[in-house]
Design a protein around this motif. Structure first.
Motif, PDB file in Angstrom:
ATOM      1  N   THR A  13       0.744  -1.240  -0.075  1.00 56.49           N
ATOM      2  CA  THR A  13      -0.001  -0.076  -0.079  1.00 56.49           C
ATOM      3  C   THR A  13       0.652   1.268   0.186  1.00 56.49           C
ATOM      4  O   THR A  13       0.283   2.254  -0.210  1.00 56.49           O
ATOM      5  CB  THR A  13      -0.931   0.064   1.298  1.00 56.49           C
ATOM      6  N   ARG A  15       2.858   4.494  -1.319  1.00 59.50           N
ATOM      7  CA  ARG A  15       2.663   4.948  -2.759  1.00 59.50           C
ATOM      8  C   ARG A  15       3.835   5.643  -3.157  1.00 59.50           C
ATOM      9  O   ARG A  15       3.788   6.840  -3.523  1.00 59.50           O
ATOM     10  CB  ARG A  15       1.390   6.110  -2.670  1.00 59.50           C
ATOM     11  N   TRP A 109       0.391   0.355  -6.932  1.00 60.09           N
ATOM     12  CA  TRP A 109      -0.881   0.311  -7.605  1.00 60.09           C
ATOM     13  C   TRP A 109      -1.771   1.572  -7.086  1.00 60.09           C
ATOM     14  O   TRP A 109      -2.144   1.647  -5.893  1.00 60.09           O
ATOM     15  CB  TRP A 109      -1.613  -0.857  -7.411  1.00 60.09           C
ATOM     16  N   MET A 110      -1.614   2.693  -7.889  1.00 56.92           N
ATOM     17  CA  MET A 110      -2.383   3.995  -7.169  1.00 56.92           C
ATOM     18  C   MET A 110      -3.772   4.021  -6.904  1.00 56.92           C
ATOM     19  O   MET A 110      -4.648   3.132  -7.616  1.00 56.92           O
ATOM     20  CB  MET A 110      -2.018   4.946  -8.136  1.00 56.92           C
ATOM     21  N   ASP A 111      -4.372   4.408  -6.016  1.00 54.97           N
ATOM     22  CA  ASP A 111      -5.636   4.718  -5.586  1.00 54.97           C
ATOM     23  C   ASP A 111      -6.252   6.007  -6.357  1.00 54.97           C
ATOM     24  O   ASP A 111      -7.456   6.341  -5.855  1.00 54.97           O
ATOM     25  CB  ASP A 111      -5.952   4.521  -4.094  1.00 54.97           C
ATOM     26  N   ASP A 125      -5.087   0.729  -2.142  1.00 52.83           N
ATOM     27  CA  ASP A 125      -4.719   0.552  -3.544  1.00 52.83           C
ATOM     28  C   ASP A 125      -5.301  -0.618  -4.368  1.00 52.83           C
ATOM     29  O   ASP A 125      -5.903  -1.397  -3.773  1.00 52.83           O
ATOM     30  CB  ASP A 125      -3.087   0.370  -3.208  1.00 52.83           C
ATOM     31  N   ASN A 201      -5.300   0.776 -13.615  1.00 50.53           N
ATOM     32  CA  ASN A 201      -5.715   0.661 -12.380  1.00 50.53           C
ATOM     33  C   ASN A 201      -7.361   0.031 -12.754  1.00 50.53           C
ATOM     34  O   ASN A 201      -7.939  -0.222 -11.717  1.00 50.53           O
ATOM     35  CB  ASN A 201      -5.632   1.726 -11.280  1.00 50.53           C
TER      36      ASN A 201
END
Length: 265
Positions: A13, A15, A109-111, A125, A201
């Motif tokens: 998680t 970033r 894995w960007m949110d 994420d 994503n």
């Protein structure tokens, strides 16, 4: 290819981009469509037939990718629907890979993908979102409803049942069904960065699968690579077509022909 793979994957998680050495030290993942730069621990078992967990949904009934799994398409009627969908996919030649870098699709894995894709901006994420979507018997880090520490995955690509723990992180990787470098060559090189962050994503384009199998795919299209489990190949072709149509990305003529062939075309 080695530098491309390095830029392609970051798990957990956090970033920020970190080095592969740090990832090895913490058990975080290097995941995605290219193989990782370090050995993959195999701990999967099961027959090479389509994995059907009872939760897996056909891509024909899952057009936004929010439902779990990738169930096989078996009936003649559904295969006809699949061919109709695939026929709508545009074709063109694969362009040059010049200028492609993983970070041009945002960090993994960007949110914070900006285009209103499912699961974005939910505080978790996208990698963990996908593990939660497709996993069974999911367990989380203490005090978290995001960070997955163990699960059971019925892998659609191989038919294996994988008992996964975060300490053996690379046994499961997140596949970009339409690989990002393929996207780049088919038109994404000319997109805004925000649109590239969306496709990187989007749950429609992401499936947790057996790590070594995902590594064998690299950035191949369907003419060059298909899931080992033959029973799932029509579903895979449909998902590839769904991503292609959502993002107005053509495929090569050979890839389209291969996709149709998986569904009886």
């Amino acid at each position: 290819m080695r530098s491309e793979r390095y830029m392609r994957h970051i798990g957990g998680t956090r970033r920020v981009l970190v080095t592969s050495a740090a990832l090895l030290g913490t058990g975080l993942l290097l995941t995605g469509c290219d193989s990782a730069d370090f050995p993959i621990d195999g701990s999967a078992s099961g027959a090479g037939v389509p994995a059907q967990s009872g939760r897996a949904v056909s891509p024909l009934d899952n057009p936004d990718g929010t439902k779990p799994g990738l169930a096989a398409i078996t009936s003649a009627a559904d295969k006809a629907k699949a061919r109709t969908l695939i026929e709508k996919v545009a074709t063109k030649g694969r362009g040059p890979k010049t200028g492609y870098e993983r970070d041009k699709f945002g960090y993994a894995w960007m949110d914070s993908a900006p285009g209103g894709i499912p699961f974005a901006h939910n505080g978790c994420d996208s990698r963990n979102d996908l593990l939660k979507r497709d996993g069974e018997q999911v367990r989380f880090r203490s005090g978290s409803d995001c960070v997955v520490t163990s699960l059971t995955l019925h892998d659609p690509y191989t038919g294996k049942t994988i008992e996964w723990t975060k300490s053996r992180a690379t046994t499961i990787q997140i596949d970009h069904v339409m690989p990002l470098s393929y996207d780049w060559q088919m038109g994404a090189a000319h997109w805004t960065k925000g649109k590239r962050e969306d496709i990187a994503n989007d749950p429609l384009n992401l499936i947790p699968v057996d790590g070594p199998t995902n590594g064998s795919k690299s950035d191949s299209g369907p003419a060059a690579w298909l899931p080992p489990s033959k029973g799932i190949r029509c579903s895979y072709a449909v998902r590839f077509a769904q991503v292609s149509q959502k993002y107005d990305l053509p495929v090569t003529a050979a890839d389209k022909q291969a996709m149709l062939a998986q569904c009886g075309g």
